[in-house]
Design a protein around this motif. Structure first.
Motif: not given
Ligand SMILES: Nc1ncnc2c1ncn2[C@@H]1O[C@H](COP(=O)(O)OP(=O)(O)OP(=O)(O)O)[C@@H](O)[C@H]1O
Length: 718
Positions: A323-346
């Motif tokens: 479950t944690i791995h799933q969450y981690v992978s989700q988190y990683a994808s979300l994080e990369s998404e967030f990073k992209d969004l953050k970069e776009k936002f900045s």
């Protein structure tokens, strides 16, 4: 199992070793084949003979037939016993007899009566036997001698015809001698002698002799049989003796072997004892190990249970891990998404900011930074609380929590909370240094209530340099960077406006009281105002520039009021004039950087100033209210801007009229007790921020440019 005595004699049959032989196979064997037992047969014969002789000696009148009958019966019995080998131990046989009776000679000696009848071939053994007779006990000797000597007489004297006539001993002896001699000559001769004797006797008594002869013949036959039997026995004796010797040898060997075995057994016993000890030690160890094993088994059981529990936990953990791995992978994808969004936002924020800046530049807006000082020690001690909320405010905004009015939100180009240091503030200020070198007029001024940190922001302290120091430093850094392309000439002035008078702070003794020279603001060209007579100190590096500015700051008039003892009641102005020349195109610029630390903006009513102090406060207030009027006129795009209403506004006309880039620091106090003043300052700053000055213009030196163009145009070489 014992060895024989040293004298070679075997133990007596009376001894316990014989009577009770040891219960061993060797003893049993000995019991059967021992020469001792074999010898027992011969004394039996002797005994029977002895009895006869004794009977003769004692009685002396025993009839010949009875004696002969007894003797025959004894011999027969002996033969029978020898044949049957029914050996009976007899005490009459001594140890010496046995020991000496080994071999055929000994056997013959043991039976002298028989040997005497064997003829001449056994004469020598007979001598031995006679010699031996002297060593044998009396009763044996007597028996033997009696038989040797008496037997022939008995035979002859026991005639049935004359039973009452005993043979005289001399005759008997003679007859014996005759018989012996005849026997020594051979069997035939003896019979002839006997025959002659019988024939001689027959003359007296034929019937008796005939009977006797018959008996004699039968006796002779029996004797021959006895001799054969005896010979057989002797042979057997020899064999048995040989066997006995062999048995003795083997016995000795066996004894030796036994001794060796005993020693071996001893050593084995010792070894066994050691082994037993070792075994007991091992047993103890085994016991200990058993106990340990039990303990380990118990521990094993406990661990087994624990492992079962852990197994369950492990399966749970595995599920959780999945479950944690799933969450981690989700988190990683979300994080990369967030990073992209953050970069776009900045990126977008930067773009928005650039656009805003361009807009500001196009509009010519004055930029306003708001800075709030921290609560000082006195305020903290008094328990004053914060009236400004930064946490819940967005970027560039602040919220004032008024105790009467509700929350009020103010928005500025930048807002610095009490925790943000000088460096952070200068990050946003640094671009103005480049603008000055690019040929733009720049005006940076700090506005606010007394004690809110205007001087701190502009000048700072030795450990926390303010805008003045840092912007000069940046200015010289850029100059250094551009020294290949640009050439700059920098001069520095320091002045103050006090009680509506301009004072040059670089002039010695230019104190307010000693007004040596009145300085006025003059317009020298379209949009160019200047203070004639103002000392302009040329500086070539940061240290020189800073020294000049420090000199001016030290000359500043500092008084005290009830509102703030150390508040400054004059407007401190530093002016940095930059003449720049583009070495590539010859373009020249004349630009100014105004660094202004305004006097406190507190309301006069709040101070208890009187007399001179009241006049100061009124003048300060006049300057600031004139500034406010100018700001309002500019904000409303009024036709008439009242710059000349005060020395301050007149001096800043160039910076506020549109050609300049202007930055205002509005300093505020966080103290809830100062919230009224804070709101005034913030309202004023908001108005300033709304002013559209128009696009800033580069201050190109047109006169120089025309001259340069003319030089190029009329150049003879061109
Ligand atoms: N951001 C800040 N961080 C730390 N200390 C500050 C800050 N701002 C102001 N102070 C301190 O507050 C005190 C008052 O500051 P300062 O003298 O600069 O106020 P001012 O507005 O210049 O006063 P005046 O109007 O009388 O000239 C000083 O001791 C200063 O060090």
């Amino acid at each position: 199992g014992k060895q024989g005595p040293p004298n070679g004699r075997l133990p007596s049959p009376h001894k316990s070793s014989i009577q009770n032989p040891p219960p061993s196979p060797i003893s049993d064997e000995l019991a059967i084949h021992s020469p001792l037992h074999l010898a027992f047969a011969f004394p039996r014969i002797r005994t029977m003979g002895e009895g006869s002789s004794e009977a003769i000696q004692d009685g002396g009148a025993l009839s010949a037939p009875s004696v002969g009958t007894e003797a025959v019966a004894a011999v027969r019995k002996t033969v029978k016993m020898s044949e049957t080998r029914d050996f009976i131990p007899c005490a009459a046989v001594s140890e010496g007899d046995y020991s000496r009776s080994s071999g055929s000679s000994s056997a013959a000696a043991a039976l002298p009566d028989v040997a005497s009848c064997t003829g001449s071939s056994e004469a020598a053994p007979r001598d031995d036997a006679d010699a031996e007779m002297h060593h044998t006990p009396d009763y044996t000797r007597r028996g033997a001698a009696g038989r040797l000597r008496i037997a022939p007489l008995e035979l002859f004297s026991a005639a049935p015809s004359s039973p009452a006539v005993p043979c005289p001993p001399a005759k008997a002896a003679d007859a014996e001698n005759a018989t012996g001699d005849a026997a020594g000559a051979g069997g035939g001769t003896q019979e002839e002698a006997m025959g002659c004797q019988i024939a001689h006797t027959d003359k007296g008594n034929d019937g008796c002799c005939g009977q006797l002869r018959q008996e004699y013949d039968s006796l002779l036959r029996e004797k021959g049989e006895c001799r054969r039997v005896l010979e057989d026995l002797m042979r057997e004796n020899e064999l048995k003796t040989k066997e006995c010797r062999e048995a003795q040898t083997s016995l000795r060997e066996l004894q030796m072997e036994l001794m060796r075995k005993s020693m071996h057994v001893g050593s084995l016993a010792f070894a066994v004892e050691g082994q037993v000890k070792e075994k007991s030690r091992w047993c103890q160890l085994l016991k200990d190990l058993g106990e340990k094993f039990k303990a380990l088994k118990t521990e094993h059981q406990i661990l087994l249970k624990e492992s079962e529990e852990y197994k369950k936990c492990l399966s749970d953990a595995t599920q959780m891990t999945t479950t944690i791995h799933q969450y981690v992978s989700q988190y990683a994808s979300l994080e990369s998404e967030f990073k992209d969004l953050k970069e776009k936002f900045s990126e977008e924020a930067k773009e928005r900011k650039d656009l805003y800046n361009k807009l500001i530049e196009l509009k010519g807006n004055i930029r306003v930074f708001c800075r709030c000082r921290p609560l000082n020690t006195e305020e903290t001690a008094e328990g004053a609380s914060m009236a400004i909320d930064f946490d819940s405010a967005k970027d560039g905004e602040l919220i004032v929590r008024g105790h009467v009015s509700s929350k009020k939100v103010f928005k500025f180009d930048s807002v610095f909370n009490p925790e943000e240091d000088q460096e952070k503030v200068f990050e946003k200020t640094a671009p103005f240094a480049t603008s000055v070198l690019d040929g733009f007029n720049v005006c940076i001024f700090a506005y606010g209530q007394t004690g809110t940190g205007k001087t701190f922001t502009m000048e700072g302290t030795e450990g926390a340099r303010g805008v003045n120091y840092r912007i000069l430093d940046e200015l010289f850094r850029v100059v250094k960077d551009r020294h290949d392309l640009f050439q700059y000439e920098i001069t520095v002035s320091a002045l103050e406006v006090y009680n509506e008078q301009i004072h040059d702070l670089l002039l010695t003794g230019s104190q307010p009281s000693t007004t040596t020279k009145r300085l006025e603001v003059r317009q020298v060209a379209e949009g160019v105002h200047h203070v004639p007579g103002l000392v302009e100190a040329r500086v070539s590096n940061m240290d020189e520039a800073w020294d000049v500015l420090q000199t001016g700051s030290k000359a500043r008039v500092v008084g005290s009021t009830n509102a703030n003892e150390h508040s400054s009641r004059s407007h401190c102005i530093h002016c940095v004039m930059v003449k720049g020349e583009n070495l590539m195109n010859g373009e020249r610029t004349n630009s100014k950087l105004w660094l202004i630390d305004l006097a406190g903006s507190e309301r006069v009513a709040k101070t208890d100033a009187q007399g001179e102090r009241l006049k100061e406060a009124q003048n300060i207030n006049k300057s600031l209210s004139a500034l406010g009027d100018v700001i309002s006129a500019l904000a409303t795009k009024s036709q008439h801007i009242p710059f000349r209403n005060s020395k301050l506004t007149h001096l800043l006309q160039d910076s506020l009229s549109g050609d300049s880039k202007t930055l205002m620091f509005v300093q505020i106090s966080p103290n809830e007790n100062d919230v009224g003043e804070t709101l005034c300052s913030l309202n004023f700053a908001s108005r300033v921020r709304g002013i559209e000055l128009g696009q800033a213009r580069k201050q190109v030196d047109v006169g120089e440019l025309s001259r340069y163009k003319l030089m190029v145009f009329y150049c003879p070489s061109c």
